[in-house]
Every structure is written in structure tokens, then in C-alpha cells.
Enzyme design. Structure first.
Site, PDB file in Angstrom:
ATOM      1  N   SER A 187     -43.650 -79.559  19.418  1.00  0.00           N
ATOM      2  CA  SER A 187     -45.246 -79.902  18.715  1.00  0.00           C
ATOM      3  C   SER A 187     -45.873 -80.948  19.695  1.00  0.00           C
ATOM      4  CB  SER A 187     -45.008 -80.225  17.169  1.00  0.00           C
ATOM      5  OG  SER A 187     -44.626 -81.687  17.349  1.00  0.00           O
ATOM      6  N   GLY A 242     -29.402 -75.068   7.032  1.00  0.00           N
ATOM      7  CA  GLY A 242     -30.662 -73.543   7.096  1.00  0.00           C
ATOM      8  C   GLY A 242     -32.001 -74.062   6.748  1.00  0.00           C
ATOM      9  N   THR A 265     -26.596 -71.407  11.572  1.00  0.00           N
ATOM     10  CA  THR A 265     -27.305 -71.805  12.943  1.00  0.00           C
ATOM     11  C   THR A 265     -26.685 -71.068  13.950  1.00  0.00           C
ATOM     12  OG1 THR A 265     -26.222 -73.858  13.229  1.00  0.00           O
ATOM     13  CG2 THR A 265     -27.824 -73.924  11.881  1.00  0.00           C
ATOM     14  N   GLU A 311     -36.668 -66.864   0.705  1.00  0.00           N
ATOM     15  CA  GLU A 311     -35.334 -66.551   1.030  1.00  0.00           C
ATOM     16  C   GLU A 311     -34.968 -65.018   0.269  1.00  0.00           C
ATOM     17  OE1 GLU A 311     -34.367 -67.900   3.523  1.00  0.00           O
ATOM     18  OE2 GLU A 311     -32.323 -67.882   3.743  1.00  0.00           O
ATOM     19  N   THR A 348     -36.617 -79.160  20.052  1.00  0.00           N
ATOM     20  CA  THR A 348     -36.096 -80.156  19.545  1.00  0.00           C
ATOM     21  C   THR A 348     -35.507 -80.189  17.727  1.00  0.00           C
ATOM     22  OG1 THR A 348     -38.154 -80.592  18.683  1.00  0.00           O
ATOM     23  CG2 THR A 348     -37.827 -81.931  20.659  1.00  0.00           C
ATOM     24  N   LYS A 367     -37.057 -62.058   1.750  1.00  0.00           N
ATOM     25  CA  LYS A 367     -36.463 -61.544   2.899  1.00  0.00           C
ATOM     26  C   LYS A 367     -35.125 -60.818   2.949  1.00  0.00           C
ATOM     27  CE  LYS A 367     -38.587 -65.592   5.159  1.00  0.00           C
ATOM     28  NZ  LYS A 367     -38.392 -66.989   5.352  1.00  0.00           N
ATOM     29  N   CYS A 393     -31.145 -66.010   8.260  1.00  0.00           N
ATOM     30  CA  CYS A 393     -29.869 -66.363   8.397  1.00  0.00           C
ATOM     31  C   CYS A 393     -28.807 -65.998   7.126  1.00  0.00           C
ATOM     32  CB  CYS A 393     -29.549 -68.057   8.578  1.00  0.00           C
ATOM     33  SG  CYS A 393     -30.659 -68.981   7.446  1.00  0.00           S
ATOM     34  N   HIS A 403     -23.415 -70.034   5.502  1.00  0.00           N
ATOM     35  CA  HIS A 403     -23.963 -69.589   4.452  1.00  0.00           C
ATOM     36  C   HIS A 403     -22.741 -68.534   3.626  1.00  0.00           C
ATOM     37  CE1 HIS A 403     -27.431 -71.268   5.080  1.00  0.00           C
ATOM     38  NE2 HIS A 403     -28.396 -70.215   5.431  1.00  0.00           N
ATOM     39  N   GLN A 445     -25.988 -71.430   0.223  1.00  0.00           N
ATOM     40  CA  GLN A 445     -26.590 -71.518   1.385  1.00  0.00           C
ATOM     41  C   GLN A 445     -26.417 -73.112   1.987  1.00  0.00           C
ATOM     42  OE1 GLN A 445     -29.735 -68.071   1.036  1.00  0.00           O
ATOM     43  NE2 GLN A 445     -29.917 -69.391   2.464  1.00  0.00           N
TER      44      GLN A 445
HETATM   45  P1  NAP Z   1     -36.765 -77.424  12.272  1.00  0.00           P
HETATM   46  O1  NAP Z   1     -35.211 -78.162  12.662  1.00  0.00           O
HETATM   47  O2  NAP Z   1     -37.799 -78.012  11.361  1.00  0.00           O
HETATM   48  O3  NAP Z   1     -37.413 -77.682  13.807  1.00  0.00           O
HETATM   49  C1  NAP Z   1     -38.733 -76.846  14.182  1.00  0.00           C
HETATM   50  C2  NAP Z   1     -39.063 -76.931  15.719  1.00  0.00           C
HETATM   51  O4  NAP Z   1     -40.552 -76.493  15.769  1.00  0.00           O
HETATM   52  C3  NAP Z   1     -39.200 -78.436  16.146  1.00  0.00           C
HETATM   53  O5  NAP Z   1     -38.956 -78.419  17.590  1.00  0.00           O
HETATM   54  C4  NAP Z   1     -40.534 -78.856  16.254  1.00  0.00           C
HETATM   55  O6  NAP Z   1     -40.998 -79.651  16.915  1.00  0.00           O
HETATM   56  C5  NAP Z   1     -41.379 -77.499  16.398  1.00  0.00           C
HETATM   57  N1  NAP Z   1     -42.555 -77.580  15.526  1.00  0.00           N
HETATM   58  C6  NAP Z   1     -42.806 -77.746  14.400  1.00  0.00           C
HETATM   59  N2  NAP Z   1     -44.013 -77.888  14.186  1.00  0.00           N
HETATM   60  C7  NAP Z   1     -44.802 -77.337  15.184  1.00  0.00           C
HETATM   61  C8  NAP Z   1     -46.115 -77.186  15.820  1.00  0.00           C
HETATM   62  N3  NAP Z   1     -47.030 -77.239  14.798  1.00  0.00           N
HETATM   63  N4  NAP Z   1     -46.189 -76.636  17.058  1.00  0.00           N
HETATM   64  C9  NAP Z   1     -45.216 -76.395  17.859  1.00  0.00           C
HETATM   65  N5  NAP Z   1     -44.077 -76.741  17.528  1.00  0.00           N
HETATM   66  C10 NAP Z   1     -43.710 -77.194  16.131  1.00  0.00           C
HETATM   67  O7  NAP Z   1     -36.339 -75.874  12.156  1.00  0.00           O
HETATM   68  P2  NAP Z   1     -35.202 -74.952  12.532  1.00  0.00           P
HETATM   69  O8  NAP Z   1     -34.425 -75.042  11.308  1.00  0.00           O
HETATM   70  O9  NAP Z   1     -34.794 -75.048  13.747  1.00  0.00           O
HETATM   71  O10 NAP Z   1     -35.893 -73.495  12.503  1.00  0.00           O
HETATM   72  C11 NAP Z   1     -36.848 -72.995  13.263  1.00  0.00           C
HETATM   73  C12 NAP Z   1     -37.327 -71.623  12.901  1.00  0.00           C
HETATM   74  O11 NAP Z   1     -36.108 -70.779  12.948  1.00  0.00           O
HETATM   75  C13 NAP Z   1     -37.936 -71.163  11.600  1.00  0.00           C
HETATM   76  O12 NAP Z   1     -38.675 -70.204  11.629  1.00  0.00           O
HETATM   77  C14 NAP Z   1     -36.522 -70.967  10.676  1.00  0.00           C
HETATM   78  O13 NAP Z   1     -36.998 -70.387   9.446  1.00  0.00           O
HETATM   79  C15 NAP Z   1     -35.768 -70.056  11.472  1.00  0.00           C
HETATM   80  N6  NAP Z   1     -34.423 -69.887  11.311  1.00  0.00           N
HETATM   81  C16 NAP Z   1     -33.558 -71.071  11.099  1.00  0.00           C
HETATM   82  C17 NAP Z   1     -32.378 -70.991  10.747  1.00  0.00           C
HETATM   83  C18 NAP Z   1     -31.345 -72.201  10.402  1.00  0.00           C
HETATM   84  O14 NAP Z   1     -30.339 -72.066  10.031  1.00  0.00           O
HETATM   85  N7  NAP Z   1     -31.914 -73.414  10.534  1.00  0.00           N
HETATM   86  C19 NAP Z   1     -31.649 -70.012  10.767  1.00  0.00           C
HETATM   87  C20 NAP Z   1     -32.686 -68.840  10.992  1.00  0.00           C
HETATM   88  C21 NAP Z   1     -33.755 -69.026  11.366  1.00  0.00           C
HETATM   89  P3  NAP Z   1     -41.187 -81.375  16.927  1.00  0.00           P
HETATM   90  O15 NAP Z   1     -39.872 -81.834  17.017  1.00  0.00           O
HETATM   91  O16 NAP Z   1     -41.947 -81.769  17.886  1.00  0.00           O
HETATM   92  O17 NAP Z   1     -41.767 -81.444  15.302  1.00  0.00           O
END
Ligand code: NAP
Length: 352
Positions: free
Chosen positions: A40, A183, A331, A205, A15, A208, A152, A245, A179
Site C-alpha cells: 500500500s 486466516g 496460508t 466466508e 508485506t 464463498k 482457504c 483450518h 478456522q
Molecule cells: P494482510 O495480512 O492484511 O495483508 C494485506 C496486504 O495488502 C499487505 O501487504 C498490505 O500492504 C496490502 N494492502 C492493503 N491495503 C492496500 C491498498 N489500499 N493498496 C495496496 N496494497 C494494500 O492480508 P492477507 O491475509 O495476506 O490476505 C491477502 C489476500 O489473500 C486477501 O484477499 C485474503 O482474503 C486472501 N487470502 C488470505 C488467506 C489467509 O489465510 N490469510 C488465505 C487465502 C486467501 P501494507 O502492509 O502496506 O498495508
């Protein structure tokens, strides 16, 4: 590769911002189909279309709208797991899936720096997959394993650095990022904080980006992945841009190089994904622009379907050797697209 039966993909964090990109990129994919979605316990048991706050400027694929959401723990009805979870959740969930026999492709930082886990960029270090049998032995995984993709901000940087490291060697890299808000995931940074503003802090960040490039450009030796020895200094800022970014980079090389040689190293850079024509591979991983005011997020982030790194503003630096500016779609190439390309490489290598 297109005649191979499609592998069934389970998405953890389906999601979220990255999960949505994955679902979009997996529609009509020649090698993969989405078979299971997980998120979640807020979402568990509900239909994807009812709980997902879809934020992409494309329609949600019909096929996922009615799919139920499962918890992020095995079993899940799939051949491979692609995970985009908060890293604290990923730590337990990803290991549980690998232990249960699933290949796990992760977007989170949980296992990126583990010395037996590939931090994979298929154009740069496909040979790091050789560590997988060591990982399976170390961690007691029979069939399952984990691979990760970079932060990213790291990915655009390391793609720009790889051909320079290969041809001239690198001694030092200084990078200042601008950025995008996507992100930070959704809902991410509050609008009251980011409109008309720049935030000079992104938790974790800089740390990393200062260690991931060296691991990606390192080598497998003695049952571990050894990092390359150059130094990286990073300063990261959040700016009011939706996607992409931008990074201002300064480098010190180990051997002298002319501006033309640097340009040629970038434009001639290709790797295994291009050779194998993997479905998500950009034809040109690096696009060099010569206009004095490029690259820009809105104009350049979608180059190569968001999978290319666009570089411009190459010039001599008065303190180090050279400076340049790059952009990478956070993304796409920085998350969902990186995971897709990794999955495609695993299929090509017979590991999936
Ligand atoms: P996000 O939009 O906040 O989405 C988080 C996802 O994880 C949602 O599907 C959420 O589900 C789920 N989640 C949250 N808490 C949970 C729990 N306790 N148990 C199971 N599922 C849970 O975050 P995102 O940007 O997609 O990032 C996800 C990961 O990718 C992170 O580690 C981030 O650092 C990494 N990342 C992100 C980017 C970027 O550009 N955004 C780039 C590289 C890496 P619900 O909807 O049910 O809450």
C-alpha cells in the site's frame, strides 16, 4: 523443468500474511525468483525489511530485506504477478496488470467466480486453463490473463470432495469449520476477542464456501466455466488456533459407496502436479489418518510441507451418508502454496 531460466515474480501485498508466506516459499525456488515487491501507499518507497512486520518462524530471506516497495500498479519489473491484496483493492489492481500484459495469479476473491477466470486447483481442474483465450478475448487482454486460487476454507474441502465426486457423484455437502486466526490476515482479530473464545462469524466466508467447490468441480463448456450441480451448506467459526483450518464435513453421495471405497478414493488420489513432479506438489495430496483423535491443527497442518489435506474420523452419518474431519494449512495450501502450485503448472504448460 529445473534447467529453465527462472521467471521473475512480482508480489502484490508482499508485506501481508500471505505475502510473507510467498516470499518464504520462493526462496531457493527452482523456477522462480522474487524481482519486485509492492504494497500500500503506507509502505511505498520504503525498504521491505523496514516496514514488514515479519511474523513467520523463519528468518526473512536476506535477498528481500533491502528491496524497495512499489505501488500495486503496472509497470513492475517481473514476468508474472502473484497478488495477495484485499479483494476490493485486487479488483482494480489485478485487472490493470492483466491489461498491461502480465499473467496474474490471485489469492483474493475479486475474480474467483467470474465465468471466464479459472478457479484453479491443479490436482482437480487443470483443464480449466482452456478458458484463458476466451478470457483474453472477453476482456481485451493481449498477453496478460488472470487465474485465481480458492478461499482457504474451500481448498481443503474441495480436495477431499474431488475424488468422491469423480467416483460416486455428490448430492449434498454440509461443512462446519474451525478456522485459524492467520486466516484473517495481520493484525486480524483482536486478541481480546479471540483468546478464551470462539467467534461464530467470518464475514463473507460461508457464502464463498457454498459456491466455490461447485465451480472447481465444474467444466468448461460453451466459453464459460459451468459449476457442478451439488449443494453445499457451510457454517464458519474463528477459533484461537494460529494456523490450519479444521472442517467437520457430512456428505450425501449420488451412488452408494463403502467406507473402504471412500478411503481408497482418497489415498489413491493424485493429479497432474504429482505426475509432473511440480516443485510444490505434495507427493500425496490427501493423507488419511486412522487414529480416533486426528487430524489436529498442530499435529497435521504441516503434512506434505503444508500442501496436503489430512482427513480422519470417517464414519457413517445418521442423516446423510458419511461424515469426516479434515485439516488444511490456510496460508500454505489455502493461499501462498496454492498460488505457487498454480504458477508451476503455468510454467509446465508453457504459459509462463
Ligand atoms: P494482510 O495480512 O492484511 O495483508 C494485506 C496486504 O495488502 C499487505 O501487504 C498490505 O500492504 C496490502 N494492502 C492493503 N491495503 C492496500 C491498498 N489500499 N493498496 C495496496 N496494497 C494494500 O492480508 P492477507 O491475509 O495476506 O490476505 C491477502 C489476500 O489473500 C486477501 O484477499 C485474503 O482474503 C486472501 N487470502 C488470505 C488467506 C489467509 O489465510 N490469510 C488465505 C487465502 C486467501 P501494507 O502492509 O502496506 O498495508
Amino acid at each position: 523443468m529445473s534447467n529453465i531460466a527462472k521467471r521473475r515474480v512480482g508480489i502484490l501485498g508482499a508485506t501481508g500474511t500471505v505475502g510473507q508466506r510467498l516470499i518464504h516459499m520462493l526462496r531457493n525456488h527452482p523456477l522462480f525468483e522474487v524481482s519486485a515487491l509492492a504494497a500500500s501507499d503506507r509502505s511505498e518507497g520504503k525498504r521491505y525489511g523496514d516496514v514488514c512486520q515479519w511474523k513467520l518462524p523463519f528468518e526473512m530471506p536476506e535477498g528481500v530485506r533491502n528491496m524497495p516497495l512499489f505501488p500495486c500498479k503496472p509497470p513492475l519489473d517481473c514476468d508474472v504477478v502473484i497478488a495477495s491484496l484485499p479483494s476490493d483493492i485486487a479488483l482494480e489492481a489485478e485487472a490493470a496488470f492483466a491489461k498491461a500484459g502480465y499473467p496474474v495469479i490471485s489469492n483474493s476473491s475479486a475474480y474467483r467466480m467470474a465465468e471466464d477466470v479459472p478457479l484453479l486447483v491443479p490436482e482437480i481442474n487443470p483443464d480449466h486453463l482452456d478458458i484463458i483465450p476466451v478470457q483474453q478475448k472477453n476482456r481485451g487482454y493481449e498477453k496478460g490473463y488472470m487465474i485465481t486460487n480458492p478461499n482457504c476454507t474451500t481448498i481443503g474441502l474441495v480436495i477431499a470432495l474431488a475424488p468422491l465426486q469423480q467416483r460416486f457423484g455428490l448430492e449434498a455437502v454440509m461443512m462446519t469449520s474451525l478456522q485459524a486466526i492467520s486466516g484473517a490476515g495481520y493484525p486480524g482479530v483482536a486478541s481480546m476477542d479471540i483468546i478464551d473464545n470462539v467467534i461464530p462469524f467470518i464475514s463473507g466466508e460461508e457464502e464463498k464456501v457454498e459456491i466455490e467447490p461447485q465451480k472447481i468441480l465444474g467444466r468448461v463448456a460453451g466459453g464459460v466455466i459451468e459449476s457442478a450441480p451439488f449443494l453445499v451448506s457451510a457454517q464458519c467459526n474463528r477459533v484461537p488456533v494460529q494456523d490450519g483450518h479444521l472442517e467437520s464435513v457430512r456428505i450425501k453421495l449420488a451412488q452408494p459407496a463403502t467406507m473402504d471405497e471412500i478411503r481408497e478414493a482418497w489415498t489413491g488420489f493424485t493429479g497432474v502436479p504429482q505426475e509432473l513432479q511440480l516443485p510444490s506438489a505434495p507427493v500425496q495430496p490427501i493423507v488419511v489418518r486412522d487414529e480416533r483423535d486426528r487430524p489436529q491443527p498442530r499435529l497435521d497442518r504441516d503434512a506434505g510441507n503444508g500442501m496436503a489435506t489430512v482427513i480422519g474420523r470417517l464414519g457413517r452419518d445418521t442423516i446423510l451418508d458419511y461424515k469426516f474431519t479434515l485439516i488444511s494449512h490456510n496460508t500454505v495450501r489455502g493461499a501462498a502454496g496454492a498460488a505457487m502450485l498454480n504458477a508451476e503448472l503455468l510454467v509446465a504448460r508453457g504459459m509462463l
